[in-house]
Motif scaffolding. Structure first.
Motif, PDB file in Angstrom:
ATOM      1  N   ALA A 274       0.848  -1.191   0.000  1.00 58.44           N
ATOM      2  CA  ALA A 274       0.000   0.000   0.000  1.00 58.44           C
ATOM      3  C   ALA A 274       0.885   1.243   0.000  1.00 58.44           C
ATOM      4  O   ALA A 274       1.985   1.252   0.566  1.00 58.44           O
ATOM      5  N   LEU A 275       0.406   2.308  -0.638  1.00 57.58           N
ATOM      6  CA  LEU A 275       1.185   3.548  -0.683  1.00 57.58           C
ATOM      7  C   LEU A 275       1.458   4.101   0.715  1.00 57.58           C
ATOM      8  O   LEU A 275       2.513   4.669   0.959  1.00 57.58           O
ATOM      9  N   ALA A 276       0.515   3.901   1.627  1.00 59.30           N
ATOM     10  CA  ALA A 276       0.687   4.408   2.994  1.00 59.30           C
ATOM     11  C   ALA A 276       1.848   3.730   3.721  1.00 59.30           C
ATOM     12  O   ALA A 276       2.411   4.283   4.656  1.00 59.30           O
ATOM     13  N   ASP A 277       2.227   2.531   3.287  1.00 59.93           N
ATOM     14  CA  ASP A 277       3.314   1.796   3.934  1.00 59.93           C
ATOM     15  C   ASP A 277       4.691   2.113   3.358  1.00 59.93           C
ATOM     16  O   ASP A 277       5.703   1.672   3.901  1.00 59.93           O
ATOM     17  N   ILE A 278       4.757   2.855   2.265  1.00 60.31           N
ATOM     18  CA  ILE A 278       6.041   3.164   1.629  1.00 60.31           C
ATOM     19  C   ILE A 278       6.694   4.347   2.339  1.00 60.31           C
ATOM     20  O   ILE A 278       6.104   5.424   2.446  1.00 60.31           O
ATOM     21  N   ASP A 279       7.922   4.116   2.845  1.00 64.69           N
ATOM     22  CA  ASP A 279       8.676   5.181   3.509  1.00 64.69           C
ATOM     23  C   ASP A 279       9.707   5.812   2.577  1.00 64.69           C
ATOM     24  O   ASP A 279       9.942   7.017   2.634  1.00 64.69           O
TER      25      ASP A 279
ATOM     26  N   LEU B 268       7.487   8.064  -5.328  1.00 63.94           N
ATOM     27  CA  LEU B 268       7.511   9.017  -4.210  1.00 63.94           C
ATOM     28  C   LEU B 268       6.496  10.143  -4.405  1.00 63.94           C
ATOM     29  O   LEU B 268       5.834  10.555  -3.444  1.00 63.94           O
ATOM     30  N   ASN B 269       6.356  10.643  -5.627  1.00 64.46           N
ATOM     31  CA  ASN B 269       5.372  11.704  -5.880  1.00 64.46           C
ATOM     32  C   ASN B 269       3.945  11.197  -5.702  1.00 64.46           C
ATOM     33  O   ASN B 269       3.087  11.925  -5.210  1.00 64.46           O
ATOM     34  N   THR B 270       3.685   9.950  -6.067  1.00 62.33           N
ATOM     35  CA  THR B 270       2.356   9.375  -5.875  1.00 62.33           C
ATOM     36  C   THR B 270       2.055   9.219  -4.390  1.00 62.33           C
ATOM     37  O   THR B 270       0.944   9.500  -3.940  1.00 62.33           O
ATOM     38  N   VAL B 271       3.052   8.790  -3.626  1.00 61.48           N
ATOM     39  CA  VAL B 271       2.867   8.672  -2.171  1.00 61.48           C
ATOM     40  C   VAL B 271       2.582  10.048  -1.576  1.00 61.48           C
ATOM     41  O   VAL B 271       1.666  10.205  -0.773  1.00 61.48           O
ATOM     42  N   MET B 272       3.359  11.053  -1.977  1.00 62.09           N
ATOM     43  CA  MET B 272       3.150  12.404  -1.438  1.00 62.09           C
ATOM     44  C   MET B 272       1.789  12.966  -1.832  1.00 62.09           C
ATOM     45  O   MET B 272       1.173  13.696  -1.062  1.00 62.09           O
ATOM     46  N   ALA B 273       1.307  12.623  -3.032  1.00 58.02           N
ATOM     47  CA  ALA B 273       0.043  13.173  -3.511  1.00 58.02           C
ATOM     48  C   ALA B 273      -1.176  12.513  -2.881  1.00 58.02           C
ATOM     49  O   ALA B 273      -2.167  13.177  -2.604  1.00 58.02           O
ATOM     50  N   TRP B 274      -1.118  11.198  -2.632  1.00 60.40           N
ATOM     51  CA  TRP B 274      -2.325  10.483  -2.244  1.00 60.40           C
ATOM     52  C   TRP B 274      -2.358   9.989  -0.809  1.00 60.40           C
ATOM     53  O   TRP B 274      -3.393   9.507  -0.353  1.00 60.40           O
ATOM     54  N   VAL B 275      -1.260  10.076  -0.077  1.00 57.59           N
ATOM     55  CA  VAL B 275      -1.267   9.627   1.320  1.00 57.59           C
ATOM     56  C   VAL B 275      -1.199  10.859   2.220  1.00 57.59           C
ATOM     57  O   VAL B 275      -0.205  11.576   2.209  1.00 57.59           O
ATOM     58  N   PRO B 276      -2.249  11.102   2.987  1.00 58.43           N
ATOM     59  CA  PRO B 276      -2.257  12.276   3.864  1.00 58.43           C
ATOM     60  C   PRO B 276      -1.118  12.224   4.888  1.00 58.43           C
ATOM     61  O   PRO B 276      -0.877  11.201   5.516  1.00 58.43           O
ATOM     62  N   GLY B 277      -0.402  13.317   5.021  1.00 59.70           N
ATOM     63  CA  GLY B 277       0.669  13.416   6.007  1.00 59.70           C
ATOM     64  C   GLY B 277       2.025  12.924   5.531  1.00 59.70           C
ATOM     65  O   GLY B 277       3.032  13.185   6.183  1.00 59.70           O
ATOM     66  N   LYS B 278       2.110  12.216   4.418  1.00 60.16           N
ATOM     67  CA  LYS B 278       3.394  11.689   3.943  1.00 60.16           C
ATOM     68  C   LYS B 278       4.237  12.756   3.248  1.00 60.16           C
ATOM     69  O   LYS B 278       5.445  12.625   3.163  1.00 60.16           O
TER      70      LYS B 278
END
Length: 186
Positions: A114-119, A163-173
């Motif tokens: 999941a995108l939320a789990d990617i650091d 990384l851009n997808t994680v920043m765009a779609w995961v709140p707080g990332k």
């Protein structure tokens, strides 16, 4: 004016009705919110390095010489066709919800995160990375490598897409990642 040439009076006053089934296709990749539907952001097919790194190394060596280059091409041809044969193919798919490794004629996820789990996403290069313009991406989650994407072509752009997808779609990332600084700004 006669009845035959006039429009019905109800046409101008009736509201337009929207189709009951919404079109799920999108004009720009990834602009569908994750709560509405899962949309593909990017899909990448691994290079020949993913299939057999030993044969890829031998192919690189053969293609470096003028005389043995055709032999290198013949050696790598089965690896290339393995890459595009539908029932053997492998692809890396990034959506607005997850990152997946998919296989098969009708792509099925065999591994996902999941995108939320990617650091973070690391690029691991080897001696053939420059020649094949590919590298291995290591997806980090909670300090550990959660997923390894081998033989990714254009690894820098794929890493930035993740990384851009994680920043765009995961709140707080977005606050957790360093901002992208283009090379021209240095």
């Amino acid at each position: 004016m006669s009845e035959a040439h006039s429009l019905p009076a109800t046409t101008a006053t009736q509201p337009e009705t929207l189709p009951s089934k919404r079109n799920t296709r999108q004009a720009i990749a990834g602009l569908t919110p994750p709560l509405h539907a899962e949309a593909m952001v990017r899909e990448v097919w691994p290079s020949v390095v993913e299939a057999q790194s030993g044969l890829a190394a031998l192919g690189h060596t053969l293609m470096s010489s003028m005389i043995l280059a055709p032999l290198g091409w013949l050696l790598l041809a089965p690896l290339y066709f393995k890459k595009i044969v539908p029932f053997l193919s492998k692809r890396y798919t990034l959506t607005n919800r997850r990152l997946m490794i998919q296989r098969g004629l009708k792509p099925r996820p065999v591994q996902e995160i999941a995108l939320a789990d990617i650091d973070d996403v690391r690029i691991a290069t080897d001696s053939h990375s420059v020649f094949y313009k590919s590298a291995t991406l290591e997806v980090l989650s909670k300090g550990n490598v959660a997923m390894t994407l081998t033989g990714v072509p254009e690894p820098d752009s794929v890493r930035h897409a993740i990384l851009n997808t994680v920043m765009a779609w995961v709140p707080g990332k977005a606050k957790a990642f360093r901002p992208f600084v283009p090379a021209s700004a240095k």
